[in-house]
Design an enzyme around this catalytic site. Structure first.
Site, short mmCIF file in Angstrom:
data_model
loop_
_atom_site.label_atom_id
_atom_site.label_comp_id
_atom_site.label_asym_id
_atom_site.label_seq_id
_atom_site.Cartn_x
_atom_site.Cartn_y
_atom_site.Cartn_z
N ASP A 147 0.85 -1.19 0.00
CA ASP A 147 0.00 0.00 0.00
C ASP A 147 0.89 1.24 0.00
OD1 ASP A 147 -1.90 2.06 0.73
OD2 ASP A 147 -3.18 0.50 1.57
N ARG A 152 -0.68 4.48 0.04
CA ARG A 152 -1.55 5.62 0.31
C ARG A 152 -1.02 6.49 1.44
NH1 ARG A 152 -7.16 2.56 0.90
NH2 ARG A 152 -5.71 1.00 1.71
#
Length: 408
Positions: A322, A324
């Site tokens: 990830d 983000r």
């Protein structure tokens, strides 16, 4: 042609406005100037409009836009007033957006009158949204047409804010626990040397990165958002074009987005407020091409798509699960003055932990109802709950039929 790596050797030009991030008022803070109409006025790295600046360059090259065009900001002021809030004067609270970005016309009128091309990085307007899920909720009796929040045709009145990213590099570095020098060097090297000023102009502390920003959808009386008295429902949503727009059923993105909007509308109809934060972070900020490659890898692996290998398949393709990085996500809450969320439509431990570290109290976390999870998205939900997503009361079909224990 002026090379940014060979700008004023003595630092920011004397003609450029001073920029003091985290100052208590706009006059002391100064405007962010990243326009190219007069390079002497620039006090920030990058350009306005992020990734869309490439289209601007194409428009100039094609002759459809003049290079010295200046926007006429007449009648573009925000439809609703937001701020200032005390958090705006704390350089550590907001590091990824310009809190004064929607107020340039009034906050920096002196600079505009002096011919400095100051441009907004935030715009606020009013609109209506019309979603089949809202009409379904009306038919089911969960929501009611009230002529205010929900119009006679089932459309929902909202206030929208579009926010472009503006990074205060010392604050970004501190948020991620790295040195500013390391941050600047990696930003320069791993974007193909796109912005030489990152490593040649240490005196420029603000960077407008070429990435997507966010859109806010606010429900109810906007003036009450951030008063920390009026109840607030919220959904923080990271973009998933395939699901959000085209209703792909391999993930829970659109169902959870629609569920979050319903919670916000419900709260607004009860006299509270609602907020949806929509971040442009497609495919966990890995991009849609990477996301589709991962879909293929998950489906074609031996044994088919499995919760146990959900994150591993992503890491095999992207090198990381990830990107983000929710560390920057709470900034928009500080911009709105929010210190408490009463109902948070999210199961994400990363989002919850980021808010908690930022001092924002989350009273209730609301999981997605089990009956809203598409069949093909069961694997994703299994993997996320097992990895630490909030799952109180959550028992998936896979759990019931396979007898697998979930770590909650």
């Amino acid at each position: 042609m002026v090379l940014t790596s060979h700008g004023a050797a003595t630092g920011v030009s004397a003609a450029a406005p001073a920029l003091h991030w985290g100052a208590p008022d706009a006059a002391t803070r100064g405007p962010v100037v990243a326009t190219l109409t007069d390079p002497r006025h620039r006090n920030a790295i990058g350009t306005h409009a992020g990734g869309y600046s490439v289209y601007r360059a194409l428009a100039i090259a094609a002759g459809s836009l003049t290079a010295d065009f200046r926007a006429d900001l007449t009648n573009t002021a925000p439809s609703d007033a937001i701020g200032p809030h005390p958090q705006w004067g704390d350089a550590g609270k907001i590091v990824s957006l310009d809190p004064w970005g929607h107020m340039v016309g009034e906050a920096f009128a002196r600079e505009l009158a002096a011919g400095i091309d100051v441009r907004p990085t935030i715009a606020i307007t009013r609109a209506h949204i019309d979603m089949p899920e809202i009409r379904d909720a009306i038919r089911a009796g969960r929501l009611k047409i009230d002529g205010d929040i929900i119009g006679p045709k089932g459309d929902v009145r909202v206030t929208k804010a579009a926010i472009d990213p503006v990074w205060y590099l010392p604050g970004i570095a501190e948020r991620f626990g790295v040195s500013e020098g390391r941050l600047r060097r990696d930003l320069f090297e791993y974007t193909g040397g796109m912005f030489p000023e990152l490593v040649t102009r240490g005196d420029l502390k603000v960077f407008l990165p070429p990435i997507g920003g966010m859109t806010l959808y606010m429900f109810g009386d906007v003036s009450k958002i951030g008063d920390n008295v009026t109840p607030l429902a919220c959904r923080v949503h990271d973009e998933c074009n395939g699901s959000d727009v085209f209703s792909s059923d391999i993930c829970t993105c659109r169902p959870y987005l629609a569920h979050g909007i319903e919670l916000c509308v419900e709260m607004a109809q009860k006299g509270g407020t609602g907020l949806v934060v929509y971040n442009r972070k497609e495919g966990r900020a890995l991009g849609e091409v990477t996301k589709f490659l991962v879909y293929n890898a998950r489906k074609r692996q031996e044994g088919g798509d499995l919760p146990d290998t959900y994150f591993k398949r992503t890491e095999c393709v992207a090198g990381v699960q990830d990107m983000r990085f929710q560390e920057l996500m709470p900034d928009v809450f500080h911009w709105l003055g929010i210190r408490r969320i009463d109902r948070f439509a999210s199961m994400s431990d990363m989002k919850f932990n980021a808010l908690a570290r930022a001092g924002i109290d989350v009273v209730e976390r609301v999981p997605i109802p089990d009956d809203l999870i598409p069949p093909d998205a069961r694997v994703e939900m299994e993997a996320k709950v097992s990895a630490g997503y909030y799952g109180a009361g959550f028992q998936s079909q896979y759990d019931r039929t396979q007898g697998r224990g979930l770590k909650e």
